[in-house]
Design a protein around this motif. Structure first.
Motif, PDB file in Angstrom:
ATOM      1  N   VAL A 213      -1.595  15.516   4.475  1.00  0.00           N
ATOM      2  CA  VAL A 213      -1.578  15.644   5.933  1.00  0.00           C
ATOM      3  C   VAL A 213      -3.011  15.732   6.465  1.00  0.00           C
ATOM      4  CG1 VAL A 213      -0.835  17.093   7.864  1.00  0.00           C
ATOM      5  CG2 VAL A 213       0.707  16.711   5.941  1.00  0.00           C
ATOM      6  N   SER A 214      -3.906  16.363   5.708  1.00  0.00           N
ATOM      7  CA  SER A 214      -5.323  16.427   6.093  1.00  0.00           C
ATOM      8  C   SER A 214      -5.923  15.028   6.176  1.00  0.00           C
ATOM      9  CB  SER A 214      -6.129  17.255   5.080  1.00  0.00           C
ATOM     10  OG  SER A 214      -5.888  18.628   5.224  1.00  0.00           O
ATOM     11  N   ASN A 215      -5.667  14.198   5.150  1.00  0.00           N
ATOM     12  CA  ASN A 215      -6.177  12.829   5.163  1.00  0.00           C
ATOM     13  C   ASN A 215      -5.620  12.032   6.340  1.00  0.00           C
ATOM     14  OD1 ASN A 215      -5.932  13.066   1.672  1.00  0.00           O
ATOM     15  ND2 ASN A 215      -7.863  12.797   2.723  1.00  0.00           N
ATOM     16  N   TYR A 216      -4.323  12.196   6.577  1.00  0.00           N
ATOM     17  CA  TYR A 216      -3.679  11.523   7.703  1.00  0.00           C
ATOM     18  C   TYR A 216      -4.314  11.969   9.020  1.00  0.00           C
ATOM     19  CZ  TYR A 216      -0.049  10.666  11.221  1.00  0.00           C
ATOM     20  OH  TYR A 216       0.628  10.295  12.369  1.00  0.00           O
ATOM     21  N   THR A 217      -4.499  13.274   9.177  1.00  0.00           N
ATOM     22  CA  THR A 217      -5.093  13.814  10.398  1.00  0.00           C
ATOM     23  C   THR A 217      -6.526  13.340  10.573  1.00  0.00           C
ATOM     24  OG1 THR A 217      -3.712  15.804  10.251  1.00  0.00           O
ATOM     25  CG2 THR A 217      -5.670  15.944  11.636  1.00  0.00           C
ATOM     26  N   ALA A 218      -7.310  13.387   9.487  1.00  0.00           N
ATOM     27  CA  ALA A 218      -8.724  13.010   9.568  1.00  0.00           C
ATOM     28  C   ALA A 218      -8.883  11.539   9.936  1.00  0.00           C
ATOM     29  CB  ALA A 218      -9.414  13.302   8.240  1.00  0.00           C
TER      30      ALA A 218
ATOM     31  N   ALA B  85      -8.598   9.619   0.534  1.00  0.00           N
ATOM     32  CA  ALA B  85      -9.296   9.320   1.790  1.00  0.00           C
ATOM     33  C   ALA B  85      -9.138   7.857   2.175  1.00  0.00           C
ATOM     34  CB  ALA B  85     -10.775   9.669   1.664  1.00  0.00           C
ATOM     35  N   LEU B  86      -9.046   6.989   1.181  1.00  0.00           N
ATOM     36  CA  LEU B  86      -8.888   5.549   1.429  1.00  0.00           C
ATOM     37  C   LEU B  86      -7.419   5.165   1.585  1.00  0.00           C
ATOM     38  CD1 LEU B  86     -11.503   4.140  -1.129  1.00  0.00           C
ATOM     39  CD2 LEU B  86     -11.816   4.584   1.314  1.00  0.00           C
ATOM     40  N   GLY B  87      -6.550   6.171   1.632  1.00  0.00           N
ATOM     41  CA  GLY B  87      -5.129   5.903   1.825  1.00  0.00           C
ATOM     42  C   GLY B  87      -4.392   5.479   0.576  1.00  0.00           C
ATOM     43  N   ASP B  88      -5.013   5.657  -0.598  1.00  0.00           N
ATOM     44  CA  ASP B  88      -4.406   5.256  -1.868  1.00  0.00           C
ATOM     45  C   ASP B  88      -3.978   6.493  -2.649  1.00  0.00           C
ATOM     46  OD1 ASP B  88      -3.644   4.235  -4.293  1.00  0.00           O
ATOM     47  OD2 ASP B  88      -5.598   3.422  -4.836  1.00  0.00           O
ATOM     48  N   SER B  89      -2.696   6.755  -2.663  1.00  0.00           N
ATOM     49  CA  SER B  89      -2.192   7.909  -3.409  1.00  0.00           C
ATOM     50  C   SER B  89      -1.500   7.491  -4.707  1.00  0.00           C
ATOM     51  CB  SER B  89      -1.209   8.707  -2.540  1.00  0.00           C
ATOM     52  OG  SER B  89      -0.163   7.869  -2.060  1.00  0.00           O
ATOM     53  N   LYS B  90      -1.394   6.185  -4.946  1.00  0.00           N
ATOM     54  CA  LYS B  90      -0.668   5.707  -6.123  1.00  0.00           C
ATOM     55  C   LYS B  90      -1.541   5.676  -7.382  1.00  0.00           C
ATOM     56  CE  LYS B  90       2.643   2.942  -3.483  1.00  0.00           C
ATOM     57  NZ  LYS B  90       3.191   1.591  -3.215  1.00  0.00           N
ATOM     58  N   THR B  91      -2.821   5.295  -7.211  1.00  0.00           N
ATOM     59  CA  THR B  91      -3.702   5.187  -8.389  1.00  0.00           C
ATOM     60  C   THR B  91      -3.856   6.531  -9.107  1.00  0.00           C
ATOM     61  OG1 THR B  91      -4.896   3.334  -7.389  1.00  0.00           O
ATOM     62  CG2 THR B  91      -5.987   4.502  -9.183  1.00  0.00           C
ATOM     63  N   PRO B  92      -4.149   7.661  -8.393  1.00  0.00           N
ATOM     64  CA  PRO B  92      -4.237   8.948  -9.093  1.00  0.00           C
ATOM     65  C   PRO B  92      -2.930   9.324  -9.781  1.00  0.00           C
ATOM     66  CG  PRO B  92      -5.176   9.113  -6.892  1.00  0.00           C
ATOM     67  CD  PRO B  92      -4.476   7.792  -6.968  1.00  0.00           C
ATOM     68  N   PHE B  93      -1.807   8.937  -9.181  1.00  0.00           N
ATOM     69  CA  PHE B  93      -0.506   9.237  -9.778  1.00  0.00           C
ATOM     70  C   PHE B  93      -0.368   8.565 -11.146  1.00  0.00           C
ATOM     71  CE2 PHE B  93       3.857   7.696 -10.489  1.00  0.00           C
ATOM     72  CZ  PHE B  93       4.501   8.913 -10.671  1.00  0.00           C
ATOM     73  N   ILE B  94      -0.777   7.315 -11.234  1.00  0.00           N
ATOM     74  CA  ILE B  94      -0.679   6.583 -12.505  1.00  0.00           C
ATOM     75  C   ILE B  94      -1.545   7.239 -13.576  1.00  0.00           C
ATOM     76  CG2 ILE B  94      -1.169   4.381 -13.646  1.00  0.00           C
ATOM     77  CD1 ILE B  94      -0.499   3.031 -10.924  1.00  0.00           C
ATOM     78  N   PHE B  95      -2.790   7.614 -13.208  1.00  0.00           N
ATOM     79  CA  PHE B  95      -3.678   8.275 -14.167  1.00  0.00           C
ATOM     80  C   PHE B  95      -3.068   9.573 -14.685  1.00  0.00           C
ATOM     81  CE2 PHE B  95      -7.503   6.184 -11.957  1.00  0.00           C
ATOM     82  CZ  PHE B  95      -7.480   5.133 -12.858  1.00  0.00           C
ATOM     83  N   LEU B  96      -2.581  10.380 -13.751  1.00  0.00           N
ATOM     84  CA  LEU B  96      -2.061  11.696 -14.142  1.00  0.00           C
ATOM     85  C   LEU B  96      -0.780  11.593 -14.946  1.00  0.00           C
ATOM     86  CD1 LEU B  96      -2.808  14.026 -11.122  1.00  0.00           C
ATOM     87  CD2 LEU B  96      -3.445  14.389 -13.492  1.00  0.00           C
ATOM     88  N   ALA B  97       0.066  10.640 -14.594  1.00  0.00           N
ATOM     89  CA  ALA B  97       1.311  10.477 -15.352  1.00  0.00           C
ATOM     90  C   ALA B  97       1.011  10.190 -16.817  1.00  0.00           C
ATOM     91  CB  ALA B  97       2.152   9.355 -14.741  1.00  0.00           C
ATOM     92  N   ALA B  98       0.044   9.319 -17.050  1.00  0.00           N
ATOM     93  CA  ALA B  98      -0.309   8.957 -18.427  1.00  0.00           C
ATOM     94  C   ALA B  98      -0.996  10.107 -19.159  1.00  0.00           C
ATOM     95  CB  ALA B  98      -1.205   7.726 -18.417  1.00  0.00           C
ATOM     96  N   SER B  99      -1.995  10.729 -18.505  1.00  0.00           N
ATOM     97  CA  SER B  99      -2.766  11.758 -19.198  1.00  0.00           C
ATOM     98  C   SER B  99      -1.962  13.040 -19.420  1.00  0.00           C
ATOM     99  CB  SER B  99      -4.045  12.078 -18.410  1.00  0.00           C
ATOM    100  OG  SER B  99      -3.746  12.534 -17.110  1.00  0.00           O
ATOM    101  N   SER B 100      -1.102  13.395 -18.477  1.00  0.00           N
ATOM    102  CA  SER B 100      -0.307  14.620 -18.632  1.00  0.00           C
ATOM    103  C   SER B 100       0.726  14.469 -19.733  1.00  0.00           C
ATOM    104  CB  SER B 100       0.385  14.973 -17.308  1.00  0.00           C
ATOM    105  OG  SER B 100      -0.549  15.255 -16.309  1.00  0.00           O
TER     106      SER B 100
ATOM    107  N   PHE C 107     -13.595   6.386   7.218  1.00  0.00           N
ATOM    108  CA  PHE C 107     -12.743   5.228   6.973  1.00  0.00           C
ATOM    109  C   PHE C 107     -11.945   4.882   8.227  1.00  0.00           C
ATOM    110  CE2 PHE C 107      -8.810   3.250   5.223  1.00  0.00           C
ATOM    111  CZ  PHE C 107      -9.390   2.158   4.619  1.00  0.00           C
ATOM    112  N   GLY C 108     -11.417   5.928   8.899  1.00  0.00           N
ATOM    113  CA  GLY C 108     -10.682   5.686  10.137  1.00  0.00           C
ATOM    114  C   GLY C 108     -11.566   5.100  11.221  1.00  0.00           C
TER     115      GLY C 108
END
Length: 450
Positions: free
Chosen positions: A293-298, A157-172, A80-81
């Protein structure tokens, strides 16, 4: 929304990316914490011991899912980078195929040998049946665990950390309610806890995959994209296999330690189960920030901007240390009340063990968090040999010291002391390895950077 992590002020970019990841892993850990909470409060101490006992074995399966997540995430971040979108899509399809094959194998092994694994760790007779029941249901849900992890790796990897957060907040949140419903209303005991987790993980996995493919539709590529590539599988494996080995050997080490703990009886097991879930909440959260940090570095290595990695390290350490302050204060001074949440009729031994573990571990969160940030950079840059060296040092020290010290006058206290020693030595190694990276080949311009 896809996010380019190679532009903008590194600290601002990294913090905006990592904070939703932190929120996501908090909700992810609520799955296991909810299981232990409901089992301990509404079923009993033996049920809590059974869930905690099975949890150490489930971590082996999670290690493989985590490896698939990291392998895919790092390579996709680099592509992606570098704006190589055709290879990016092929890498994702390749990961989905390889993960499916691996998952089927692990399901078969888990269902066939769960009883043998539980006997191997000296599971007491009074918790054997519930431990086996919980473990078998968990194995049936492995496809959800694998593909959800791969999906979240792709989003990161695509720089989107918000979508997984929404899924997990609801399912948890739903998982907590279903745990209580199945156990209290339907009287399903430990099986109710397991089935509630199975259902909620399944829903979140399916939704995550749907959104991944919708996101892909917005990334334009020319011509037909290959669905499998041996070359890209090799690149993914270079990152995934060491990550799987890391997590697997940590899990095996924890199983060995669990076997030592089990020899002290179910009360010690219950206290350990409660406190280790609380500890894992912290460590997994910090590990997830390291993955960010791995995603940022990669991405920055793919874009040939290694100079941004050093700034990312400083920003990452600052972030994790700010998070460690309230966690240290909470665990060290209020550990009693946290452990009490998991126990319906807390025995003196269970409470004492849980409190002692948290007080020994909490001050060293600052050390292990710095290691995990350095590990994130090593992994994102493909320095897997050095990453593995630091990780195995931690594991070997912890297992050996736990076994040896448990047989001394320290007893169970000696087991808990093994963690801080392993963390400290490994942190020193990881930071030294980080300082050998190409980002230190650039001129310092008179600045004394970490």
């Amino acid at each position: 929304m896809n996010k380019d992590l190679t532009v903008g002020k590194p600290e601002t970019v990294l913090w905006k990316f990592c904070l939703p990841l932190f929120g996501s892993i908090i909700f992810q850990q609520l799955y296991n914490i909810a299981d232990s909470f409901v089992a301990g409060k509404f079923v009993g101490e033996d049920a809590l011991a059974a869930v905690g006992n099975s949890y150490e074995i489930t971590l082996i399966f999670i290690a493989f899912a985590f490896g698939c997540n990291i392998g895919c995430s790092v390579i996709v971040s680099q592509l992606f980078g570098a704006k190589k979108y055709r290879d990016l899509k092929t890498a994702v399809y390749t990961t989905l195929i390889a993960s499916g094959v691996l998952c089927i194998v692990l399901m078969a092994v888990g269902l066939a040998f769960c009883g043998a694994l539980l006997k191997l760790i000296n599971t007491p007779d009074n918790v054997m049946a519930d431990s086996m029941l919980y473990l078998k249901i968990y194995c049936l849900g492995l496809p959800f665990v694998f593909y959800y992890n791969v999906a979240t790796g792709i989003f990161s990897a695509l720089g989107d950390s918000k979508t997984p957060f929404i899924f997990l907040a609801a399912s948890s949140t739903s998982n907590i309610g279903m745990d209580i419903l199945f156990v209290t209303a339907f009287k399903m005991g430990v099986s109710g806890v397991a089935w509630a987790t199975f259902i909620c993980q399944g829903v979140s996995c399916i939704l995550a995959l749907v959104f991944v493919f919708r996101r892909f539709a917005g990334i334009h590529t020319e011509g037909r994209v290959p669905v499998f590539s041996g070359r890209l599988l090799g690149q993914i494996s270079v990152v995934a296999i060491p990550s799987i080995l890391q997590q697997s050997f940590i899990s095996v080490g924890n199983i060995i330690i669990q076997g030592v703990i089990n020899s002290f009886g179910s009360s010690v097991m219950a206290g350990y189960s409660a406190s280790i879930k609380l500890n894992n909440l912290v460590i997994t959260s910090l590990t997830t920030l390291g993955n960010g940090v791995s995603n940022y570095t990669a991405q920055n290595m793919g874009a040939e901007k290694p100079q941004r990695v050093r700034e990312g390290f400083r920003a990452g350490v600052k972030l994790v240390w700010l998070l460690c302050v309230p966690l240290f204060l909470l665990y060290f001074f209020a550990g009693k009340w946290l452990v009490y949440l998991f126990l319906q009729e807390p025995t003196g031994t269970a409470m004492q063990v849980g409190i002692e573990i948290l007080r020994i571990f909490a001050p060293f969160y600052f050390i292990i968090s710095a290691k995990l940030v350095a590990d994130g950079i090593l992994r994102g840059a493909g320095m897997m040999g050095k990453f593995m060296a630091a990780t195995f040092t931690d594991l070997i020290l912890r297992v050996v010291l736990a076994v040896v010290l448990s047989k001394t006058a320290l007893g169970t206290t000696g087991i808990w002391m093994a963690w801080p020693v392993g963390w400290t030595v490994a942190a020193v190694l990881s930071i030294l390895f980080y300082r050998t990276g190409v980002w230190f080949c650039k001129a310092d311009n008179g600045q004394d950077n970490i």
